[in-house]
Design a protein around this motif. Sequence first.
Motif, PDB file in Angstrom:
ATOM      1  N   UNK A   9       0.820  -1.220   0.000  1.00 56.82           N
ATOM      2  CA  UNK A   9       0.000   0.000   0.000  1.00 56.82           C
ATOM      3  C   UNK A   9       0.851   1.268   0.000  1.00 56.82           C
ATOM      4  N   UNK A  10       2.170   1.116   0.160  1.00 52.34           N
ATOM      5  CA  UNK A  10       3.040   2.287   0.214  1.00 52.34           C
ATOM      6  C   UNK A  10       3.411   2.785  -1.185  1.00 52.34           C
ATOM      7  N   UNK A  11       3.549   1.856  -2.132  1.00 57.88           N
ATOM      8  CA  UNK A  11       3.900   2.240  -3.489  1.00 57.88           C
ATOM      9  C   UNK A  11       2.731   2.929  -4.166  1.00 57.88           C
ATOM     10  N   UNK A  12       3.039   3.844  -5.063  1.00 58.86           N
ATOM     11  CA  UNK A  12       2.013   4.514  -5.857  1.00 58.86           C
ATOM     12  C   UNK A  12       2.480   4.600  -7.299  1.00 58.86           C
ATOM     13  N   UNK A  13       1.526   4.495  -8.222  1.00 56.54           N
ATOM     14  CA  UNK A  13       1.891   4.678  -9.616  1.00 56.54           C
ATOM     15  C   UNK A  13       2.060   6.176  -9.885  1.00 56.54           C
ATOM     16  N   UNK A 223       0.130  -3.004  -6.206  1.00 52.62           N
ATOM     17  CA  UNK A 223       0.024  -1.591  -5.852  1.00 52.62           C
ATOM     18  C   UNK A 223      -1.438  -1.162  -5.968  1.00 52.62           C
ATOM     19  N   UNK A 224      -1.983  -0.637  -4.891  1.00 49.68           N
ATOM     20  CA  UNK A 224      -3.360  -0.161  -4.907  1.00 49.68           C
ATOM     21  C   UNK A 224      -3.454   1.161  -5.668  1.00 49.68           C
ATOM     22  N   UNK A 225      -4.394   1.234  -6.602  1.00 50.74           N
ATOM     23  CA  UNK A 225      -4.647   2.470  -7.349  1.00 50.74           C
ATOM     24  C   UNK A 225      -5.962   3.033  -6.846  1.00 50.74           C
ATOM     25  N   UNK A 226      -5.875   4.039  -5.995  1.00 53.74           N
ATOM     26  CA  UNK A 226      -7.082   4.609  -5.402  1.00 53.74           C
ATOM     27  C   UNK A 226      -7.854   5.433  -6.434  1.00 53.74           C
ATOM     28  N   UNK A 227      -9.193   5.449  -6.334  1.00 48.41           N
ATOM     29  CA  UNK A 227      -9.973   6.328  -7.215  1.00 48.41           C
ATOM     30  C   UNK A 227      -9.546   7.774  -7.017  1.00 48.41           C
ATOM     31  N   UNK A 228      -9.423   8.496  -8.108  1.00 47.94           N
ATOM     32  CA  UNK A 228      -9.000   9.891  -8.050  1.00 47.94           C
ATOM     33  C   UNK A 228     -10.030  10.741  -8.767  1.00 47.94           C
TER      34      UNK A 228
END
Length: 329
Positions: A9-13, A223-228
């Motif tokens: 959960x720490x990594x982000x695209x 890697x979780x991609x949260x809705x933006x």
Amino acid sequence: MGFEDQKNDQLQIPKIRFEGLDLSQAGSPRWDSARSHVIAALQTYGCFDAVYGVTAPELKGMLFGRPVLDLFELGLQEKLQNTSDKPFLGYIGNSLPNVFPYQYESLRVVDAHNLESVEKFARLLWPGGNPNFCNAAWTVGKHMRELEQMVEKMILESMGLEKYFVRQVESLEYGLRLTEYGIPSDQENKLAMRSHVDPNMVTVICQHQVGGLEVLSKDGDWITVEPSLDAFTVVTGEAFGVLTNGRLEPCRHRVKITSNESGKRYSALFSSRPKDGVVVHPAEELIDEAHPQQYRPCNYNEYLRYVATTKEEKSMKAFCGVAKEETRA
């Protein structure tokens, strides 16, 4: 290591800003800056979040109100009117439990950037054609296609293939797939869609409120991609891997719904795929001694039929990849 392993959960695209950009600005400093970030993100992650600024919230609000609810409130018989003679290009859902053993329904609007095409889709499902749905799907389709084409052009430019851009665009067709997810049938792992790569060129993903999209890093972390609110997620598929002779690997991703919130998950996916009869093959400019040919020419529709019917490994590498023995020859 399997594809269902650890989650990070720490990594982000990466997030790349596209506000104010369009195809007419190709060659400008802003365009070149965005292009360098796009190719770096795709080579590292196979995906990125394209920040679309104030336009994105308006588009999402327009689509994910009554238009999407109207669509999924229809009966199954109406939804089944969304047919195709090609695998996976019409209605998909609970009517195909052996293929998609999770609770979801999905319909695809062909050429959603074209108002006449959207209206044709609507007349199949609603007696009055549903003008509200048509306006929303068409408006979203136009903007998503513009973003998709900017990404395509940036990739080709980065690979030294910019002269093929017009031919590339003319070889593609586009579709907007709208999906409603229910409670995952896999309650232990919360998987609503298994890990996979898309077979097409590019997919622009729009998540609405309830997240779930995860992408696999090269290190094997999910890697979780949260809705933006202001961004769309862009992923490349297998067909671009063939065109670039393996320089761009397709993005492996899945949907894992861990939210405890009640209600359903909705998403919209705008994708580009080769038209009927188009053969995808590696660009000659990307084949040399350091980069031997990785794929044989591939008829895209034949590959889709292969995926739909074979019980063997389902990938373009398995379907049309050049064997190591051939590469050394």
